[in-house]
Scaffold this motif. Sequence first.
Motif, PDB file in Angstrom:
ATOM      1  N   LEU A  76      22.140  16.526  28.482  1.00 19.34           N
ATOM      2  CA  LEU A  76      22.105  15.061  28.493  1.00 19.34           C
ATOM      3  C   LEU A  76      21.955  14.583  27.056  1.00 19.34           C
ATOM      4  N   VAL A  77      22.950  13.851  26.563  1.00 15.10           N
ATOM      5  CA  VAL A  77      22.978  13.415  25.166  1.00 15.10           C
ATOM      6  C   VAL A  77      22.576  11.948  25.037  1.00 15.10           C
ATOM      7  N   TYR A  78      23.041  11.109  25.965  1.00 20.26           N
ATOM      8  CA  TYR A  78      22.771   9.669  25.887  1.00 20.26           C
ATOM      9  C   TYR A  78      21.964   9.218  27.085  1.00 20.26           C
ATOM     10  N   SER A  79      20.977   8.362  26.842  1.00 18.69           N
ATOM     11  CA  SER A  79      20.177   7.798  27.926  1.00 18.69           C
ATOM     12  C   SER A  79      20.922   6.632  28.560  1.00 18.69           C
ATOM     13  N   SER A  80      20.416   6.183  29.697  1.00 18.58           N
ATOM     14  CA  SER A  80      21.049   5.044  30.380  1.00 18.58           C
ATOM     15  C   SER A  80      20.998   3.784  29.525  1.00 18.58           C
ATOM     16  N   ASP A  81      20.000   3.689  28.623  1.00 17.35           N
ATOM     17  CA  ASP A  81      19.919   2.525  27.738  1.00 17.35           C
ATOM     18  C   ASP A  81      21.017   2.529  26.683  1.00 17.35           C
ATOM     19  N   ASP A  82      21.504   3.740  26.316  1.00 16.04           N
ATOM     20  CA  ASP A  82      22.558   3.844  25.302  1.00 16.04           C
ATOM     21  C   ASP A  82      23.933   3.479  25.851  1.00 16.04           C
ATOM     22  N   TYR A 142      27.396  13.230  35.425  1.00 19.18           N
ATOM     23  CA  TYR A 142      26.995  11.825  35.457  1.00 19.18           C
ATOM     24  C   TYR A 142      26.976  11.289  34.025  1.00 19.18           C
ATOM     25  N   PRO A 143      27.054   9.975  33.845  1.00 17.18           N
ATOM     26  CA  PRO A 143      27.144   9.389  32.508  1.00 17.18           C
ATOM     27  C   PRO A 143      25.978   9.809  31.617  1.00 17.18           C
ATOM     28  N   GLY A 144      26.335  10.120  30.374  1.00 14.95           N
ATOM     29  CA  GLY A 144      25.345  10.519  29.381  1.00 14.95           C
ATOM     30  C   GLY A 144      25.385  11.986  29.043  1.00 14.95           C
ATOM     31  N   THR A 145      25.907  12.834  29.955  1.00 16.20           N
ATOM     32  CA  THR A 145      25.996  14.263  29.664  1.00 16.20           C
ATOM     33  C   THR A 145      27.265  14.572  28.864  1.00 16.20           C
ATOM     34  N   GLN A 146      27.257  15.737  28.210  1.00 14.30           N
ATOM     35  CA  GLN A 146      28.416  16.157  27.422  1.00 14.30           C
ATOM     36  C   GLN A 146      29.027  17.397  28.061  1.00 14.30           C
ATOM     37  N   VAL A 147      30.315  17.306  28.412  1.00 16.14           N
ATOM     38  CA  VAL A 147      30.985  18.373  29.148  1.00 16.14           C
ATOM     39  C   VAL A 147      32.093  19.010  28.318  1.00 16.14           C
ATOM     40  N   SER A 148      31.917  19.077  27.016  1.00 15.09           N
ATOM     41  CA  SER A 148      32.886  19.769  26.172  1.00 15.09           C
ATOM     42  C   SER A 148      32.814  21.274  26.441  1.00 15.09           C
TER      43      SER A 148
END
Length: 509
Positions: A76-82, A142-148
């Motif tokens: 998880l790279v970005y929080s819901s606030d980002d 889900y939004p915020g995770t990085q799937v590279s």
Amino acid sequence: MGGRGHVSSPSPDRKVSADPLARARALSKVFDEVIGAGGPSLRGRDEGPGPRPIISESWQRSLAARVDPESVAPPLVYSSDDLPTLRADHPLNTVMPLLRSTLVSIADEAMHVMLVTDAEGHILWRDGASSLLSDADRVGLYPGTQVSEETIGTNAMGTTLAVDAPVQIHSAEHLVRAFHAWTCVAAPVHDPDTGAILGAVDISGPLHTAHPALVQLVSTTATLAENQLRVRVAIADERLRMRNMPHLASLRGAAGALVTPTGRIIAGEPYGRWPERVAIAEGADRVVLADGREMLVEPLAEGYLLRAATRTTRSAPRTALSMRFMGDGAPRLLLNGRPVPLTLRPAEVLAMLALHPDGVSGERLAQLLYGEDGNPTTVRGEIHRLRALIGADVLRTRPYRLDATVETDFGSVRAALQAGRVEAALSACGGPLLPRSDSPEIRELRDELEAGLRRAVLDTDDVDLLHTFAGHPLGRDDLEVHDRLVTLLAPGDTRLTAVAMRRARLLRD
């Protein structure tokens, strides 16, 4: 988490390839043989069918990045606030309505989720079957995770970004076991301006939902998104061209070109002698073209002006004035690309001088601005203040006139309407001309442009143009426009509901 056409079909056993579950069992066997038993040895295998080349190469990249096949979920790279800011700033935000209207209904019905990433593989948007979202949450979709590939190994989104092509990844073709219960298809979306990858569009679901048509669907949707972005680039180019043509005209026929901030040439003199793109290093004051010509680089408020490096005093450029007087905001003036603050009165004077390039007397200017009660003394005061703003060499007297290359939004709208270029006229129009002005001449021109643009749009019966006008300041309260749209929009068009609701509000009011 997936290639074009042929990439979706190869499997270890072609007899069971049409059965997603049977294919998953065969892929699981290959995975255990290659990855699970004694570590990966992906080259030179002779003991049976191996993974597809695209999968084998992706596994190698992922393992070289030290991805653990027993990982639980992507980071998880970005929080819901980002996320709201990230989404608003991302170029794909403008095509999300298209992606949702094309894919989400299908995803809901077929038990899939739609995922959209940025170029680094960060999931920014997710929509789809609500019953599947909790399953997606458990594996980090889900939004915020990085799937590279570097973070979670072979998967459709990460691999499509790595190979720059549509990809389908089924079950145990994923490097990480946590994804083996999923089948995923993704395609990259490119920036039509630079060609760079903007992100990936993905459809993911349980194993039994695998279908060959999904590859074509996702790939086509990505292409539609690129086409919509291309239209937006064309509109932006047209606006930039209209705002900055005075700079090119100021060269008085000498070689020169207008360049976008990304290096594309959108106008040039003489016509036909320019490359499509030129690389301008940050801070560079000159550039050498492929044909050997050296051009000086002059930064503009937006983009650049290229002009020949050798120039004579006689061909020195004239001052360039660009006026943006249409819309509800404050009138805006650019003097050689530099913003000049304006209030209503000097904007009215400039508009009149732009409309009368040969010059006008004080008495005539007073009449144009204030009607029969106009006072030349008042005009002289306005001229004095305006000359202090833009320079006495730009605003001449006896008669009052502009000694500059002048471009105006109202002039562009009028010229486009006269030429029958309705889309260009609408693009150039930001709203009513100086809406707070009571000047007789400006009121007359304002009415002329508004009526002319409205009639031209209605006469086209172009649904997209009508829809754009319905959201424009001149058309958002126009009942006839909304009536026409409700009639012309197809029953399945996702825009119909909003237009119908707006029409109902207008009828109530």
